[in-house]
Enzyme design. Structure first.
Site, mmCIF file in Angstrom:
data_model
loop_
_atom_site.group_PDB
_atom_site.id
_atom_site.type_symbol
_atom_site.label_atom_id
_atom_site.label_comp_id
_atom_site.label_asym_id
_atom_site.label_seq_id
_atom_site.Cartn_x
_atom_site.Cartn_y
_atom_site.Cartn_z
ATOM 1 N N ASP A 199 1.513 -5.329 8.619
ATOM 2 C CA ASP A 199 0.383 -4.426 8.450
ATOM 3 C C ASP A 199 -0.864 -5.294 8.265
ATOM 4 O OD1 ASP A 199 -1.608 -2.706 7.554
ATOM 5 O OD2 ASP A 199 -0.162 -1.354 6.597
ATOM 6 N N PHE B 76 0.859 -1.188 0.000
ATOM 7 C CA PHE B 76 0.000 0.000 0.000
ATOM 8 C C PHE B 76 0.902 1.247 0.000
ATOM 9 C CE2 PHE B 76 -2.888 3.068 1.973
ATOM 10 C CZ PHE B 76 -4.095 2.773 1.367
ATOM 11 N N ARG C 191 -12.153 -4.196 -6.998
ATOM 12 C CA ARG C 191 -12.156 -5.064 -5.820
ATOM 13 C C ARG C 191 -13.595 -5.221 -5.328
ATOM 14 N NH1 ARG C 191 -8.181 -2.961 -1.371
ATOM 15 N NH2 ARG C 191 -9.751 -1.317 -1.291
HETATM 16 C C1 LIG Z 1 -5.987 1.092 4.408
HETATM 17 C C2 LIG Z 1 -4.524 0.898 4.582
HETATM 18 C C3 LIG Z 1 -3.716 1.907 5.132
HETATM 19 C C4 LIG Z 1 -4.303 3.239 5.482
HETATM 20 O O1 LIG Z 1 -3.547 4.003 6.367
HETATM 21 P P1 LIG Z 1 -4.192 5.304 6.998
HETATM 22 O O2 LIG Z 1 -3.139 5.913 7.813
HETATM 23 O O3 LIG Z 1 -5.408 4.884 7.759
HETATM 24 O O4 LIG Z 1 -4.627 6.190 5.871
HETATM 25 C C5 LIG Z 1 -2.364 1.630 5.319
HETATM 26 N N1 LIG Z 1 -1.832 0.427 4.950
HETATM 27 C C6 LIG Z 1 -2.593 -0.550 4.399
HETATM 28 C C7 LIG Z 1 -1.982 -1.858 4.014
HETATM 29 C C8 LIG Z 1 -3.956 -0.342 4.188
HETATM 30 O O5 LIG Z 1 -4.695 -1.298 3.642
#
Ligand SMILES: *Cc1c(COP(=O)(O)O)cnc(C)c1O
Length: 403
Positions: free
Chosen positions: A207, A130, A378
Site C-alpha cells: 500500500d 491503516f 502528524r
Molecule cells: C489514506 C489511506 C487509505 C485510504 O483508502 P480510501 O479507500 O481512499 O479511503 C488506505 N490505506 C492507507 C495506508 C492510507 O494511508
C-alpha cells in the site's frame, strides 16, 4: 511573528536555496491558512487542476458528450496509470490503472493474490496498518476461510525483517504491508521485505498511499507483485480522487480479480454474454471510471513528473530535517514519534498531551495539522506546496499554543 530562533534556523535562506520553491505558487492558497501541514491526507489544489476541470466540463462533457468516450476517455484509466508509473512508481507502462478507491483496490488485489496461492491459507497484515487495510484483510480472510496473521510493527520504526519472518511459513499466501506507516511515517524496506516474502513463497502487496508522489519507488526493480495507493494525498488529485492499482507484468495473464465488469472485458463494446477478461492491465478495472476525477489526478501527477521525484524526495528530507531541528530547539519537551529522515516518509509525528485541544487551537490560528487520537499530531510536508517559511510559522504558533 515571533523571533525566537537561531540565525541558522531562519527559513529564508532555505527557501532561497530551494529549487522547487517556484512550485509553491502553482497551488491555490486558502487566505485563512498560514501553514498547511496535512497534504498527506489531502493535497492542496493546483491552479492547473482548476483549469483542467473547467475544460473537461465545458469542452469534454458539455461539447463532446458521449463522443468523449471514444475520443480518449476510455483509455484514460490506463493512460493515467502509465503517467503515474513513469512519474513516481518506478515501473514500466502497462501495469497500472487508476480507478475506484484504495479500499476497493485492496479488496481486488487481496483476492487476486490469494487465488495465485491456492494451497495456502494465511494472510499477513501488520498490526498498525491503516484501518481499511486491516478490515479488508480480516474480511477477505473470513470470506475465503483463511487465517489472519498479524505481524507486530514497532510503533515508531514499523515492520522489520525479523518480525515479518516470525509470522511467515508454508501457509502464508500473501502479505499486505504499507510502504510508509500512516502514523509514525516509518519508511519500510520494500525490496528487502518483498524478498523475504518471496523466499517464503508468498505474494507481496504494498500500500503506497503515504509514499506515492513523495518517496522514490521501484516496483519493478523491487520485484513487487501488487501495489495500490491513493492519489489525493501527495499526488494532489483532489478529495476522494480515484486510486491506483499495479500488477506486475508476470502476473497479468494469470490474475483474476473479484469484481469483473464490462470495463475489465477483453472487448468491452462487444457486450458478450460471458466475461472474458482483458489480456492486459484493464482486467483490474470494473465499471465506468469518473472522468472528471481522473482528469484532476492526471493534472496532479503532471506536477510531480515536472518537478521530478528525486528533487521532491530531496526537499522532503530537507523540510523534515528543518522541522525536527525547529522542534528540538523551540519545543525540547515535545516527543518526536517518527524515525530519522532517512527512515521516514514525508510527515513528522509528535506526541503531545491534549493533542485534540492543541490541534483545535492550531486550526483556529491558521495551522492545519492532522490529529491521530489519542496523543499524536502528524505534521505533513508536501514538497511541492510547502515552504520552509510555512514550517517555521507553524512551529512558532505551536510554541504559543503549547505554552
Ligand atoms: C489514506 C489511506 C487509505 C485510504 O483508502 P480510501 O479507500 O481512499 O479511503 C488506505 N490505506 C492507507 C495506508 C492510507 O494511508
Amino acid at each position: 511573528m515571533i523571533q525566537s530562533m537561531h540565525a541558522d534556523l531562519d527559513p529564508e535562506p532555505f527557501d532561497q536555496a530551494d529549487s522547487l520553491a517556484p512550485f509553491v505558487d502553482r497551488f491555490w492558497r486558502a487566505p485563512d491558512v498560514i501553514a498547511y501541514l496535512d497534504g498527506n491526507s489531502l493535497g492542496r489544489l493546483p491552479h492547473s487542476t482548476r483549469d483542467v476541470l473547467q475544460a473537461t466540463v465545458d469542452e469534454g462533457w458539455g461539447q463532446r458528450l458521449i463522443r468523449g468516450w471514444t475520443e480518449g476517455w476510455v483509455e484514460m484509466p490506463v493512460r493515467a496509470g502509465d503517467e503515474l508509473a513513469a512519474a513516481t512508481l518506478g515501473s514500466a507502462a502497462g501495469q497500472t490503472v487508476i480507478a475506484d478507491s484504495t479500499s476497493v483496490n485492496i479488496y481486488k488485489v487481496l483476492r487476486a493474490a490469494i487465488a495465485l496461492r491456492p494451497q495456502r491459507d494465511e494472510i499477513v497484515v501488520d498490526d498498525t496498518a491503516f484501518p481499511t487495510d486491516r478490515y479488508l484483510a480480516e474480511a477477505v480472510a473470513g470470506e475465503c476461510g483463511m487465517k489472519l496473521r498479524l505481524v507486530h510493527a514497532d510503533p515508531v520504526y514499523g515492520v522489520n525483517a525479523e518480525a515479518l519472518a516470525g509470522v511467515l511459513g508454508p501457509a502464508t499466501a500473501v502479505a499486505l504491508l504499507s510502504h510508509v506507516d500512516y502514523r509514525s511515517g516509518a519508511l519500510m524496506d520494500m525490496a528487502g521485505l518483498t524478498q523475504r516474502l518471496h523466499e517464503a513463497g508468498a505474494i507481496a502487496i504494498w500500500d503506497l498511499s503515504h509514499s506515492a508522489g513523495v518517496v522514490p519507488i521501484s516496483l519493478d526493480a523491487g520485484d513487487v507483485d501488487f501495489a495500490v495507493g491513493c492519489t489525493y494525498k501527495y499526488l494532489n488529485g483532489g478529495p476522494g480522487a480515484p486510486a491506483f492499482i499495479y500488477v506486475a507484468q508476470r502476473h497479468l495473464e494469470a490474475v483474476h480479480q473479484p469484481i469483473p465488469g464490462w470495463w475489465s472485458a477483453e472487448n468491452m463494446f462487444a457486450m458478450e454474454q460471458t466475461h472474458r477478461p482483458a489480456g492486459d492491465i484493464r482486467r483490474m478495472l470494473s465499471g465506468t471510471p469518473g472522468i472528471l476525477a481522473l482528469s484532476a489526478v492526471r493534472s496532479g501527477v503532471a506536477l510531480t513528473a515536472e518537478a521530478g521525484i528525486g528533487a521532491i524526495r530531496a526537499k522532503s528530507v530537507e523540510l523534515g530535517t528543518y522541522l525536527v531541528r525547529l522542534l528540538q530547539h523551540q519545543l525540547p519537551d515535545v516527543e518526536i514519534a517518527s524515525p530519522p529522515a532517512s527512515e521516514r516518509g514525508s510527515h513528522v509525528t509528535i506526541s503531545v498531551q491534549n493533542a485534540a485541544s492543541v490541534t483545535e487551537k492550531l486550526i483556529a490560528r491558521g495551522v492545519i495539522p492532522d490529529l491521530r487520537h489519542p496523543d499524536l499530531i502528524r505534521l505533513g510536508l508536501s514538497p511541492l506546496s510547502t515552504s520552509f517559511a510555512e514550517v517555521a510559522a507553524a512551529v512558532d504558533i505551536l510554541v504559543e499554543v503549547i505554552d
